[in-house]
Scaffold this motif. Structure first.
Motif, PDB file in Angstrom:
ATOM      1  N   PRO A  70       1.315  -1.694   0.475  1.00  0.00           N
ATOM      2  CA  PRO A  70      -0.164  -0.395   0.203  1.00  0.00           C
ATOM      3  C   PRO A  70       0.865   1.549   0.133  1.00  0.00           C
ATOM      4  O   PRO A  70       1.821   0.932   0.224  1.00  0.00           O
ATOM      5  N   THR A  71       0.019   1.794  -1.080  1.00  0.00           N
ATOM      6  CA  THR A  71       1.231   3.740  -0.311  1.00  0.00           C
ATOM      7  C   THR A  71       0.753   4.585   1.249  1.00  0.00           C
ATOM      8  O   THR A  71      -0.132   4.570   1.329  1.00  0.00           O
ATOM      9  N   ALA A  72       1.528   4.497   1.382  1.00  0.00           N
ATOM     10  CA  ALA A  72       1.973   5.493   3.153  1.00  0.00           C
ATOM     11  C   ALA A  72       0.962   6.835   2.641  1.00  0.00           C
ATOM     12  O   ALA A  72       0.823   7.445   1.700  1.00  0.00           O
ATOM     13  N   ALA A  73       0.151   7.080   3.577  1.00  0.00           N
ATOM     14  CA  ALA A  73      -0.734   8.095   4.502  1.00  0.00           C
ATOM     15  C   ALA A  73       0.775   9.330   4.802  1.00  0.00           C
ATOM     16  O   ALA A  73       0.775  10.145   4.408  1.00  0.00           O
ATOM     17  N   TYR A  74       1.985   9.152   5.449  1.00  0.00           N
ATOM     18  CA  TYR A  74       2.300   9.756   5.571  1.00  0.00           C
ATOM     19  C   TYR A  74       4.653   9.670   5.793  1.00  0.00           C
ATOM     20  O   TYR A  74       4.544   8.783   5.265  1.00  0.00           O
ATOM     21  N   LEU A  75       5.000  10.723   5.957  1.00  0.00           N
ATOM     22  CA  LEU A  75       6.745  10.453   5.616  1.00  0.00           C
ATOM     23  C   LEU A  75       7.308  10.790   6.864  1.00  0.00           C
ATOM     24  O   LEU A  75       6.423  11.925   7.657  1.00  0.00           O
ATOM     25  N   ASP A  76       8.198   9.932   7.892  1.00  0.00           N
ATOM     26  CA  ASP A  76       8.446  10.214   8.829  1.00  0.00           C
ATOM     27  C   ASP A  76       9.844  10.451   8.681  1.00  0.00           C
ATOM     28  O   ASP A  76      10.457   9.420   8.503  1.00  0.00           O
ATOM     29  N   LEU A  77      10.447  11.618   8.580  1.00  0.00           N
ATOM     30  CA  LEU A  77      11.447  11.935   8.319  1.00  0.00           C
ATOM     31  C   LEU A  77      12.325  12.202   9.989  1.00  0.00           C
ATOM     32  O   LEU A  77      11.634  12.525  10.721  1.00  0.00           O
ATOM     33  N   ILE A  78      13.130  11.854  10.280  1.00  0.00           N
ATOM     34  CA  ILE A  78      13.756  11.304  11.381  1.00  0.00           C
ATOM     35  C   ILE A  78      14.577  12.070  11.232  1.00  0.00           C
ATOM     36  O   ILE A  78      16.141  11.872  10.557  1.00  0.00           O
ATOM     37  N   LEU A  79      15.398  12.564  12.875  1.00  0.00           N
ATOM     38  CA  LEU A  79      16.183  14.145  12.301  1.00  0.00           C
ATOM     39  C   LEU A  79      17.615  12.961  13.379  1.00  0.00           C
ATOM     40  O   LEU A  79      16.696  12.886  14.685  1.00  0.00           O
ATOM     41  N   TYR A  80      18.679  13.886  13.527  1.00  0.00           N
ATOM     42  CA  TYR A  80      19.733  13.462  14.686  1.00  0.00           C
ATOM     43  C   TYR A  80      20.309  15.421  14.687  1.00  0.00           C
ATOM     44  O   TYR A  80      20.761  15.301  13.798  1.00  0.00           O
ATOM     45  N   SER A  81      20.953  15.044  16.137  1.00  0.00           N
ATOM     46  CA  SER A  81      21.033  16.313  16.143  1.00  0.00           C
ATOM     47  C   SER A  81      22.666  16.562  15.563  1.00  0.00           C
ATOM     48  O   SER A  81      23.112  15.737  15.155  1.00  0.00           O
ATOM     49  N   ARG A  82      22.966  17.859  15.353  1.00  0.00           N
ATOM     50  CA  ARG A  82      24.419  17.557  14.717  1.00  0.00           C
ATOM     51  C   ARG A  82      25.277  17.088  15.445  1.00  0.00           C
ATOM     52  O   ARG A  82      26.634  16.500  15.439  1.00  0.00           O
ATOM     53  N   GLU A  83      25.702  17.566  17.248  1.00  0.00           N
ATOM     54  CA  GLU A  83      26.313  16.675  17.975  1.00  0.00           C
ATOM     55  C   GLU A  83      26.670  15.116  17.880  1.00  0.00           C
ATOM     56  O   GLU A  83      27.601  14.370  17.950  1.00  0.00           O
ATOM     57  N   GLN A  84      25.262  15.031  17.200  1.00  0.00           N
ATOM     58  CA  GLN A  84      25.358  13.139  17.473  1.00  0.00           C
ATOM     59  C   GLN A  84      25.732  12.232  16.242  1.00  0.00           C
ATOM     60  O   GLN A  84      26.994  11.215  15.688  1.00  0.00           O
ATOM     61  N   LEU A  85      25.907  13.335  15.358  1.00  0.00           N
ATOM     62  CA  LEU A  85      26.429  13.300  13.698  1.00  0.00           C
ATOM     63  C   LEU A  85      27.374  13.140  14.056  1.00  0.00           C
ATOM     64  O   LEU A  85      27.991  12.734  13.145  1.00  0.00           O
ATOM     65  N   VAL A  86      28.077  14.263  14.408  1.00  0.00           N
ATOM     66  CA  VAL A  86      29.367  13.990  13.978  1.00  0.00           C
ATOM     67  C   VAL A  86      30.605  13.056  15.183  1.00  0.00           C
ATOM     68  O   VAL A  86      31.269  12.411  15.170  1.00  0.00           O
ATOM     69  N   LYS A  87      29.547  12.812  16.376  1.00  0.00           N
ATOM     70  CA  LYS A  87      29.609  11.201  16.985  1.00  0.00           C
ATOM     71  C   LYS A  87      29.785  10.691  16.301  1.00  0.00           C
ATOM     72  O   LYS A  87      31.064   9.368  15.920  1.00  0.00           O
ATOM     73  N   GLU A  88      28.780   9.948  15.612  1.00  0.00           N
ATOM     74  CA  GLU A  88      28.950   8.782  14.484  1.00  0.00           C
ATOM     75  C   GLU A  88      29.715   9.177  13.461  1.00  0.00           C
ATOM     76  O   GLU A  88      30.186   7.736  13.324  1.00  0.00           O
ATOM     77  N   TYR A  89      30.096   9.976  13.020  1.00  0.00           N
ATOM     78  CA  TYR A  89      30.937  10.526  12.045  1.00  0.00           C
ATOM     79  C   TYR A  89      32.004  10.169  11.810  1.00  0.00           C
ATOM     80  O   TYR A  89      32.875   9.209  11.562  1.00  0.00           O
ATOM     81  N   GLU A  90      32.805  10.403  13.430  1.00  0.00           N
ATOM     82  CA  GLU A  90      34.149  10.293  14.173  1.00  0.00           C
ATOM     83  C   GLU A  90      34.024   9.118  14.312  1.00  0.00           C
ATOM     84  O   GLU A  90      35.688   8.357  14.237  1.00  0.00           O
ATOM     85  N   GLU A  91      32.830   8.022  14.455  1.00  0.00           N
ATOM     86  CA  GLU A  91      33.292   6.808  14.995  1.00  0.00           C
ATOM     87  C   GLU A  91      32.925   5.500  13.893  1.00  0.00           C
ATOM     88  O   GLU A  91      33.852   4.261  14.164  1.00  0.00           O
ATOM     89  N   LEU A  92      33.405   6.528  12.135  1.00  0.00           N
ATOM     90  CA  LEU A  92      33.277   5.815  11.279  1.00  0.00           C
ATOM     91  C   LEU A  92      35.159   4.988  10.931  1.00  0.00           C
ATOM     92  O   LEU A  92      35.608   6.581  11.581  1.00  0.00           O
ATOM     93  N   PRO A  93      35.686   5.118  10.337  1.00  0.00           N
ATOM     94  CA  PRO A  93      36.565   3.857   9.631  1.00  0.00           C
ATOM     95  C   PRO A  93      36.711   5.184   8.990  1.00  0.00           C
ATOM     96  O   PRO A  93      35.491   5.351   8.451  1.00  0.00           O
ATOM     97  N   PRO A  94      37.900   6.146   9.176  1.00  0.00           N
ATOM     98  CA  PRO A  94      38.532   6.907   7.924  1.00  0.00           C
ATOM     99  C   PRO A  94      37.790   6.792   6.445  1.00  0.00           C
ATOM    100  O   PRO A  94      37.541   7.432   5.950  1.00  0.00           O
ATOM    101  N   SER A  95      38.116   5.455   6.218  1.00  0.00           N
ATOM    102  CA  SER A  95      37.452   5.514   4.773  1.00  0.00           C
ATOM    103  C   SER A  95      36.434   5.187   4.491  1.00  0.00           C
ATOM    104  O   SER A  95      35.565   5.342   3.347  1.00  0.00           O
ATOM    105  N   ALA A  96      35.225   5.142   5.268  1.00  0.00           N
ATOM    106  CA  ALA A  96      34.181   5.187   5.635  1.00  0.00           C
ATOM    107  C   ALA A  96      33.636   6.692   4.988  1.00  0.00           C
ATOM    108  O   ALA A  96      32.581   6.496   5.345  1.00  0.00           O
ATOM    109  N   ARG A  97      34.171   7.736   6.010  1.00  0.00           N
ATOM    110  CA  ARG A  97      33.578   9.603   6.073  1.00  0.00           C
ATOM    111  C   ARG A  97      34.002   9.674   4.646  1.00  0.00           C
ATOM    112  O   ARG A  97      34.467   9.753   4.175  1.00  0.00           O
ATOM    113  N   VAL A  98      32.598  10.237   4.470  1.00  0.00           N
ATOM    114  CA  VAL A  98      32.601  10.413   2.973  1.00  0.00           C
ATOM    115  C   VAL A  98      32.310  12.159   2.946  1.00  0.00           C
ATOM    116  O   VAL A  98      31.099  12.503   3.190  1.00  0.00           O
ATOM    117  N   GLY A  99      33.316  13.332   2.616  1.00  0.00           N
ATOM    118  CA  GLY A  99      32.556  14.406   2.283  1.00  0.00           C
ATOM    119  C   GLY A  99      32.778  15.271   4.094  1.00  0.00           C
ATOM    120  O   GLY A  99      32.463  14.781   4.587  1.00  0.00           O
TER     121      GLY A  99
END
Length: 149
Positions: A70-99
């Protein structure tokens, strides 16, 4: 869209997570279906992982060619804070960090097509429990409770 919906951020499962719910303006299909007697034969399973460095987990899915989605009625846009995004980005291996991460205070990490205009539980499979003789009943119940939180 954000302003059209009253600029309302809805709290998520953790302090760094927020949601914005908007009508499905793109015709996106649901990403989860209830398993029932009619479709259980089309259910597939296998191990999957988002990135090579992550542990693979058991997943179940339907091929869209095998079931009516079925077609969905809504879209749930899930957001993370910049602080959380930075934390998860820094936990990535350097080869997986893009941009570079954008400088915005919140970033979209997922968009989920669904029928409800509120947060819905994440669809997951429970890990297997140890054999029943290996743990006392109260510990088995506690372990099951903790794995579903």
């Amino acid at each position: 869209l954000f302003k059209a919906q009253g600029s309302k951020l809805v709290d998520g499962y953790a302090p760094f997570c927020k949601h914005v719910f908007v009508p499905n303006f793109v015709g996106a299909k649901l990403n989860a279906l209830r398993i029932n007697e009619t479709n259980v034969q089309q259910l597939r399973s296998g191990y999957t992982q988002r990135r090579p460095e992550e542990l693979a987990v058991l997943a179940r899915w339907f091929r869209t060619a095998d079931v009516e989605v079925p077609t969905a009625a809504y879209l749930d846009l899930i957001l993370y804070s910049r602080e959380q995004l930075v934390k998860e980005y820094e936990e990535l291996p350097p080869s997986a960090r893009v941009g570079q991460l954008p400088q915005s205070p919140w970033g979209i990490i997922s968009i989920k097509a669904q029928m409800e205009d509120h947060e819905t539980p994440v669809q997951c499979l429970l890990p297997p429990l140890p054999p029943s003789h290996a743990l006392p009943a109260h510990l088995r119940a506690e372990l099951r409770w903790r794995t579903t939180r």
